[in-house]
Enzyme design. Structure first.
Site, PDB file in Angstrom:
ATOM      1  N   GLU A 110       0.860  -1.165   0.000  1.00 18.96           N
ATOM      2  CA  GLU A 110       0.000   0.000   0.000  1.00 18.96           C
ATOM      3  C   GLU A 110       0.903   1.223   0.000  1.00 18.96           C
ATOM      4  OE1 GLU A 110      -2.146  -3.332   1.891  1.00 18.96           O
ATOM      5  OE2 GLU A 110      -0.334  -2.312   2.571  1.00 18.96           O
ATOM      6  N   TYR A 122       7.303   2.423  -8.078  1.00 17.12           N
ATOM      7  CA  TYR A 122       6.758   1.065  -8.075  1.00 17.12           C
ATOM      8  C   TYR A 122       6.307   0.661  -9.478  1.00 17.12           C
ATOM      9  CZ  TYR A 122       6.579   1.888  -3.009  1.00 17.12           C
ATOM     10  OH  TYR A 122       6.882   2.186  -1.716  1.00 17.12           O
TER      11      TYR A 122
END
Length: 158
Positions: A110, A122
């Site tokens: 998260e 990411y």
């Protein structure tokens, strides 16, 4: 890399209890709502995977929880003055390596919805946005949503 610490001097190793003061200091400098030193103590005591990148002192770290067939990345942080120098990428590669070595097919994480810089990192490393966790993170005067991201980890070739 920083001119004072050559890339060859940076190494990856298991996080130790003796690292926790430095890790907690990095955490406090990087986040408005940091993990406490006790959170790190609890994670190590529970057997979570944890590593640091160091060059005489911790520069960044991650903590992850292995599951039946997945790895949940709970915390990944690079000291603010070391960000933008490839250490986050090195830590993400270590996370994927841990998952692969353990036969875990997926990594979950998260990230704050407002942290677009981390989301971009990411995504560059192959993580896909797969959902949202409403009101997941503490925030000033409210709660902030988390973007749920996942990486499919290819099996290690024999």
């Amino acid at each position: 890399m920083n001119a004072h610490v050559p890339a060859a001097a940076v190494r990856r190793r298991a996080m130790l209890l003796g690292d926790l003061d430095a890790v907690a200091a990095i955490e406090a400098s990087a986040y408005g709502f940091p993990w406490s030193r006790g959170n790190f103590v609890d994670a190590l005591a529970a057997g979570h995977l944890a590593e640091v990148l160091e060059a005489g002192r911790p520069l960044g770290y991650f903590v992850a929880l292995p599951g039946a067939d997945e790895l949940h990345l709970l915390n990944i942080t690079v000291a603010p003055h070391w960000q933008g120098r490839g250490l986050g990428t090195a830590l993400l590669e270590a996370v994927a390596t841990h998952a692969r070595e353990r036969g875990l097919a997926r990594v979950w994480l998260e990230v704050r919805a407002s942290n677009v810089r981390a989301q971009a990192l990411y995504a560059r490393r192959g993580y896909a946005t797969v959902g949202c966790r409403r009101s997941y993170y503490p925030a000033a005067g409210a709660r902030e949503d988390a973007v749920l991201m996942s990486l499919e980890v290819p099996a290690e070739r024999a």
